[in-house]
Structure formats: C-alpha cells, structure tokens
Motif scaffolding. Sequence first.
Motif, PDB file in Angstrom:
ATOM      1  N   MET A 248      16.505  28.648  72.736  1.00  0.00           N
ATOM      2  CA  MET A 248      15.883  29.730  73.475  1.00  0.00           C
ATOM      3  C   MET A 248      16.420  29.743  74.899  1.00  0.00           C
ATOM      4  SD  MET A 248      11.933  29.352  72.155  1.00  0.00           S
ATOM      5  CE  MET A 248      11.702  27.809  73.045  1.00  0.00           C
ATOM      6  N   GLY A 249      16.860  30.901  75.340  1.00  0.00           N
ATOM      7  CA  GLY A 249      17.369  31.057  76.685  1.00  0.00           C
ATOM      8  C   GLY A 249      16.712  32.225  77.387  1.00  0.00           C
ATOM      9  N   SER A 250      16.877  32.260  78.707  1.00  0.00           N
ATOM     10  CA  SER A 250      16.284  33.322  79.527  1.00  0.00           C
ATOM     11  C   SER A 250      14.817  33.530  79.182  1.00  0.00           C
ATOM     12  CB  SER A 250      17.067  34.626  79.346  1.00  0.00           C
ATOM     13  OG  SER A 250      18.416  34.474  79.723  1.00  0.00           O
ATOM     14  N   LEU A 251      14.097  32.441  79.125  1.00  0.00           N
ATOM     15  CA  LEU A 251      12.705  32.496  78.697  1.00  0.00           C
ATOM     16  C   LEU A 251      11.852  33.325  79.646  1.00  0.00           C
ATOM     17  CD1 LEU A 251      12.319  28.842  77.468  1.00  0.00           C
ATOM     18  CD2 LEU A 251      11.939  30.892  76.084  1.00  0.00           C
ATOM     19  N   LYS A 252      10.909  34.024  79.055  1.00  0.00           N
ATOM     20  CA  LYS A 252       9.994  34.886  79.779  1.00  0.00           C
ATOM     21  C   LYS A 252       8.563  34.434  79.525  1.00  0.00           C
ATOM     22  CE  LYS A 252      13.022  38.845  78.847  1.00  0.00           C
ATOM     23  NZ  LYS A 252      13.089  40.201  78.243  1.00  0.00           N
ATOM     24  N   PRO A 253       7.645  34.770  80.422  1.00  0.00           N
ATOM     25  CA  PRO A 253       6.239  34.430  80.169  1.00  0.00           C
ATOM     26  C   PRO A 253       5.738  34.973  78.837  1.00  0.00           C
ATOM     27  CG  PRO A 253       6.516  35.065  82.451  1.00  0.00           C
ATOM     28  CD  PRO A 253       7.837  35.340  81.768  1.00  0.00           C
ATOM     29  N   GLU A 254       6.283  36.097  78.389  1.00  0.00           N
ATOM     30  CA  GLU A 254       5.888  36.679  77.116  1.00  0.00           C
ATOM     31  C   GLU A 254       6.277  35.814  75.920  1.00  0.00           C
ATOM     32  OE1 GLU A 254       8.087  39.959  79.164  1.00  0.00           O
ATOM     33  OE2 GLU A 254       7.217  38.113  80.000  1.00  0.00           O
ATOM     34  N   ASP A 255       7.157  34.839  76.130  1.00  0.00           N
ATOM     35  CA  ASP A 255       7.564  33.934  75.067  1.00  0.00           C
ATOM     36  C   ASP A 255       6.569  32.806  74.856  1.00  0.00           C
ATOM     37  OD1 ASP A 255      10.032  35.265  74.506  1.00  0.00           O
ATOM     38  OD2 ASP A 255      10.903  34.295  76.276  1.00  0.00           O
ATOM     39  N   THR A 256       5.573  32.716  75.693  1.00  0.00           N
ATOM     40  CA  THR A 256       4.572  31.667  75.589  1.00  0.00           C
ATOM     41  C   THR A 256       3.822  31.751  74.263  1.00  0.00           C
ATOM     42  OG1 THR A 256       4.249  31.451  77.973  1.00  0.00           O
ATOM     43  CG2 THR A 256       2.421  30.780  76.575  1.00  0.00           C
ATOM     44  N   GLY A 257       3.629  30.608  73.631  1.00  0.00           N
ATOM     45  CA  GLY A 257       2.889  30.570  72.393  1.00  0.00           C
ATOM     46  C   GLY A 257       3.177  29.303  71.618  1.00  0.00           C
ATOM     47  N   VAL A 258       2.525  29.168  70.496  1.00  0.00           N
ATOM     48  CA  VAL A 258       2.781  28.063  69.590  1.00  0.00           C
ATOM     49  C   VAL A 258       3.841  28.510  68.591  1.00  0.00           C
ATOM     50  CG1 VAL A 258       1.816  26.500  67.866  1.00  0.00           C
ATOM     51  CG2 VAL A 258       0.451  27.168  69.853  1.00  0.00           C
ATOM     52  N   TYR A 259       4.909  27.761  68.501  1.00  0.00           N
ATOM     53  CA  TYR A 259       6.018  28.097  67.623  1.00  0.00           C
ATOM     54  C   TYR A 259       5.946  27.279  66.346  1.00  0.00           C
ATOM     55  CZ  TYR A 259       8.279  30.884  71.209  1.00  0.00           C
ATOM     56  OH  TYR A 259       8.577  31.864  72.127  1.00  0.00           O
ATOM     57  N   TYR A 260       6.075  27.964  65.217  1.00  0.00           N
ATOM     58  CA  TYR A 260       5.969  27.338  63.911  1.00  0.00           C
ATOM     59  C   TYR A 260       7.270  27.459  63.140  1.00  0.00           C
ATOM     60  CZ  TYR A 260       0.938  27.636  64.757  1.00  0.00           C
ATOM     61  OH  TYR A 260      -0.329  27.526  65.293  1.00  0.00           O
ATOM     62  N   CYS A 261       7.669  26.378  62.529  1.00  0.00           N
ATOM     63  CA  CYS A 261       8.788  26.373  61.603  1.00  0.00           C
ATOM     64  C   CYS A 261       8.268  26.646  60.206  1.00  0.00           C
ATOM     65  CB  CYS A 261       9.496  25.018  61.659  1.00  0.00           C
ATOM     66  SG  CYS A 261      10.815  24.802  60.447  1.00  0.00           S
ATOM     67  N   ALA A 262       8.972  27.468  59.459  1.00  0.00           N
ATOM     68  CA  ALA A 262       8.581  27.793  58.097  1.00  0.00           C
ATOM     69  C   ALA A 262       9.784  27.711  57.170  1.00  0.00           C
ATOM     70  CB  ALA A 262       7.964  29.197  58.038  1.00  0.00           C
ATOM     71  N   ALA A 263       9.538  27.372  55.922  1.00  0.00           N
ATOM     72  CA  ALA A 263      10.608  27.242  54.936  1.00  0.00           C
ATOM     73  C   ALA A 263      10.180  27.840  53.610  1.00  0.00           C
ATOM     74  CB  ALA A 263      10.995  25.776  54.760  1.00  0.00           C
ATOM     75  N   ALA A 264      11.157  28.412  52.916  1.00  0.00           N
ATOM     76  CA  ALA A 264      10.925  29.004  51.606  1.00  0.00           C
ATOM     77  C   ALA A 264      11.923  28.432  50.612  1.00  0.00           C
ATOM     78  CB  ALA A 264      11.057  30.523  51.670  1.00  0.00           C
ATOM     79  N   VAL A 265      11.503  28.235  49.398  1.00  0.00           N
ATOM     80  CA  VAL A 265      12.343  27.649  48.362  1.00  0.00           C
ATOM     81  C   VAL A 265      13.453  28.590  47.882  1.00  0.00           C
ATOM     82  CG1 VAL A 265      12.386  26.729  46.017  1.00  0.00           C
ATOM     83  CG2 VAL A 265      10.587  26.046  47.607  1.00  0.00           C
ATOM     84  N   PRO A 266      13.160  29.885  47.647  1.00  0.00           N
ATOM     85  CA  PRO A 266      14.184  30.764  47.077  1.00  0.00           C
ATOM     86  C   PRO A 266      15.430  30.873  47.935  1.00  0.00           C
ATOM     87  CG  PRO A 266      12.023  31.783  46.918  1.00  0.00           C
ATOM     88  CD  PRO A 266      11.872  30.591  47.815  1.00  0.00           C
ATOM     89  N   THR A 267      16.572  30.917  47.281  1.00  0.00           N
ATOM     90  CA  THR A 267      17.850  31.131  47.946  1.00  0.00           C
ATOM     91  C   THR A 267      18.194  32.611  47.840  1.00  0.00           C
ATOM     92  OG1 THR A 267      18.635  28.893  47.453  1.00  0.00           O
ATOM     93  CG2 THR A 267      20.285  30.561  47.998  1.00  0.00           C
ATOM     94  N   THR A 268      18.395  33.262  48.976  1.00  0.00           N
ATOM     95  CA  THR A 268      18.673  34.692  49.009  1.00  0.00           C
ATOM     96  C   THR A 268      19.865  34.985  49.902  1.00  0.00           C
ATOM     97  OG1 THR A 268      17.158  35.071  50.855  1.00  0.00           O
ATOM     98  CG2 THR A 268      16.249  35.261  48.640  1.00  0.00           C
ATOM     99  N   ARG A 269      20.459  36.147  49.709  1.00  0.00           N
ATOM    100  CA  ARG A 269      21.566  36.564  50.571  1.00  0.00           C
ATOM    101  C   ARG A 269      21.055  37.172  51.864  1.00  0.00           C
ATOM    102  NH1 ARG A 269      23.592  37.653  45.443  1.00  0.00           N
ATOM    103  NH2 ARG A 269      22.610  39.729  45.421  1.00  0.00           N
ATOM    104  N   MET A 270      19.917  37.844  51.789  1.00  0.00           N
ATOM    105  CA  MET A 270      19.295  38.435  52.956  1.00  0.00           C
ATOM    106  C   MET A 270      18.201  37.513  53.476  1.00  0.00           C
ATOM    107  SD  MET A 270      20.949  41.271  53.373  1.00  0.00           S
ATOM    108  CE  MET A 270      19.901  42.203  54.498  1.00  0.00           C
ATOM    109  N   THR A 271      17.942  37.603  54.772  1.00  0.00           N
ATOM    110  CA  THR A 271      16.907  36.779  55.372  1.00  0.00           C
ATOM    111  C   THR A 271      15.521  37.256  54.960  1.00  0.00           C
ATOM    112  OG1 THR A 271      16.971  38.147  57.367  1.00  0.00           O
ATOM    113  CG2 THR A 271      18.294  36.135  57.355  1.00  0.00           C
ATOM    114  N   LEU A 272      14.572  36.339  55.003  1.00  0.00           N
ATOM    115  CA  LEU A 272      13.175  36.634  54.744  1.00  0.00           C
ATOM    116  C   LEU A 272      12.440  36.594  56.071  1.00  0.00           C
ATOM    117  CD1 LEU A 272      12.669  34.376  51.611  1.00  0.00           C
ATOM    118  CD2 LEU A 272      13.266  36.801  51.671  1.00  0.00           C
TER     119      LEU A 272
END
Length: 124
Positions: free
Chosen positions: A81-105
């Motif tokens: 993360m660069g050029s951080l702004k006050p609006e970026d404040t929050g709790v950040y969560y990592c998430a993972a999905a099992v399916p392999t896809t060509r497009m992002t989820l």
Amino acid sequence: QVKLVESGGGLVQAGDSLRLSCEASGRTFGNYAWFRQAPGKEREFVAASTWRGSSKSYADSVKGRFRISRDNVKNTLLLQMGSLKPEDTGVYYCAAAVPTTRMTLTGDDDYGYWGQGTRVTVSS
C-alpha cells in the motif's frame, strides 16, 4: 489445519507506505483477496488475485496505489500500500478461495477462508 494470518498493520501518516502480509498454511488455494472494514462501515473489496497472479483486480479507491502479489515460496499473500490516505483506515482481512479460475473473484461470498484481520490506521 487451514490458517490465514495477517500481519503488517499499524499506525502511519498520510502519504506513507505499508505492506501487509497473509501467511497461509494447511493447503493451497486458487484465489486470494484483501477486504477491509472501516469504522462504522460495511466490509468492502480491496484487491484480488488468482493463485499465479495472472489476473488481478483492484477497487477504484485503491487502484494505482495498492498492489497485490504473492510469495509462492512462503505461500504468502502480500498487499503493498502506497500514498496512504485517512480513508484507507480500517481492519484489513485476507481471504482465500479453493476454486482455480482465470478471472479474479471479488465478492466476499466467493471466499470460504478468512484471516483474523490486521488494523491499519492512517492519520491526517
């Protein structure tokens, strides 16, 4: 046991940079993503990547400032993360999905595994 553990959050000033990490263990996944939840707000999508990083997506609010990547050796998802702004404040969560896809989820319902979150606070 499958685990996703975020780290790297902290208190920074506007304009600073910060790198978040998400260490995954127990298995591999087809898709990864970062979500965040600001105080008093609903959880929102931030960035997503397919397992090999061939496809990536970003929320309009972070496009050009954030970059999602993966360390395949350490099985770790990163959010630079660069050029951080006050609006970026929050709790950040990592998430993972099992399916392999060509497009992002990009929907939270697409993900079955979540980390505990790491807090990012950006002061003005």
